[in-house]
Motif scaffolding. Structure first.
Motif, short mmCIF file in Angstrom:
data_model
loop_
_atom_site.label_atom_id
_atom_site.label_comp_id
_atom_site.label_asym_id
_atom_site.label_seq_id
_atom_site.Cartn_x
_atom_site.Cartn_y
_atom_site.Cartn_z
N PRO A 42 -4.66 -11.11 0.15
CA PRO A 42 -4.72 -11.24 1.61
C PRO A 42 -6.16 -11.29 2.10
N PHE A 78 6.59 -3.78 6.03
CA PHE A 78 6.41 -5.24 6.11
C PHE A 78 7.67 -5.89 6.68
N THR A 83 7.86 -11.76 0.37
CA THR A 83 6.77 -11.37 -0.52
C THR A 83 5.41 -11.81 0.03
N GLY A 84 5.38 -12.22 1.29
CA GLY A 84 4.12 -12.65 1.90
C GLY A 84 3.64 -13.99 1.40
N TYR A 89 -0.89 -3.64 4.31
CA TYR A 89 -1.98 -4.32 3.60
C TYR A 89 -1.93 -3.95 2.11
N TYR A 110 0.68 -3.13 0.42
CA TYR A 110 1.83 -3.85 -0.15
C TYR A 110 1.42 -5.28 -0.50
N LEU A 111 0.73 -5.95 0.42
CA LEU A 111 0.32 -7.33 0.18
C LEU A 111 -0.67 -7.41 -0.99
N CYS A 129 7.27 -8.87 9.75
CA CYS A 129 6.29 -9.73 9.05
C CYS A 129 7.02 -10.71 8.14
N LEU A 150 0.29 -14.77 2.95
CA LEU A 150 -0.53 -13.56 3.09
C LEU A 150 -0.85 -12.94 1.73
N ALA A 151 -0.07 -13.27 0.72
CA ALA A 151 -0.25 -12.67 -0.59
C ALA A 151 0.00 -13.72 -1.66
N HIS A 188 6.43 -14.67 7.31
CA HIS A 188 5.58 -14.81 6.12
C HIS A 188 6.35 -14.70 4.81
#
Length: 114
Positions: free
Chosen positions: A60, A33, A45-46, A94, A96-97, A38, A56-57, A42
């Motif tokens: 997601p 990530f 931590t998304g 994905y 991870y998110l 990313c 993203l998280a 983002h």
């Protein structure tokens, strides 16, 4: 007092499980990530709030929609072809998110409720 409030607010948006993992080492997919940039847009931590990317998280997009957005972005996001970002790596990112849980609500942080 202001510093305490800012710190509490910052901790409120960082999901707890990710904080624990980052202290113990990268969660699976977390390194990818970051390595593919990313996190720059983002957030680490998304959670969004990076340069310009949306959240993203947690939760997601469904995987097919996530992959489609990477391959043929509907926004200003750069296009990541299979050659640049193999699907195996996309699945790690994905995962991870998906592993990121929701952060605490402000109402659940005692310091913010005094």
């Amino acid at each position: 007092m202001t510093f305490r409030l800012l710190l509490a607010a910052a901790l409120a948006v960082i999901p707890g499980p990710v904080m624990a993992r980052s202290q113990a080492g990268d969660a699976p997919g977390g390194a990818e990530f970051k390595a593919y940039g990313c996190a720059a847009c983002h957030g680490t931590t998304g959670a969004g709030g990076g340069w310009q990317g949306p959240r993203l998280a947690p939760a997601p997009l469904p995987y097919a929609a996530f992959l489609a957005q990477l391959r043929e972005p509907a926004s200003k996001m750069p296009r990541y072809s299979e050659k640049v970002l193999p699907e195996e790596t996309v699945r790690l990112i994905y995962g991870y998110l998906q592993s990121i849980g929701p952060g605490k609500r402000a109402a659940d942080i005692g310091m913010l409720n005094h």
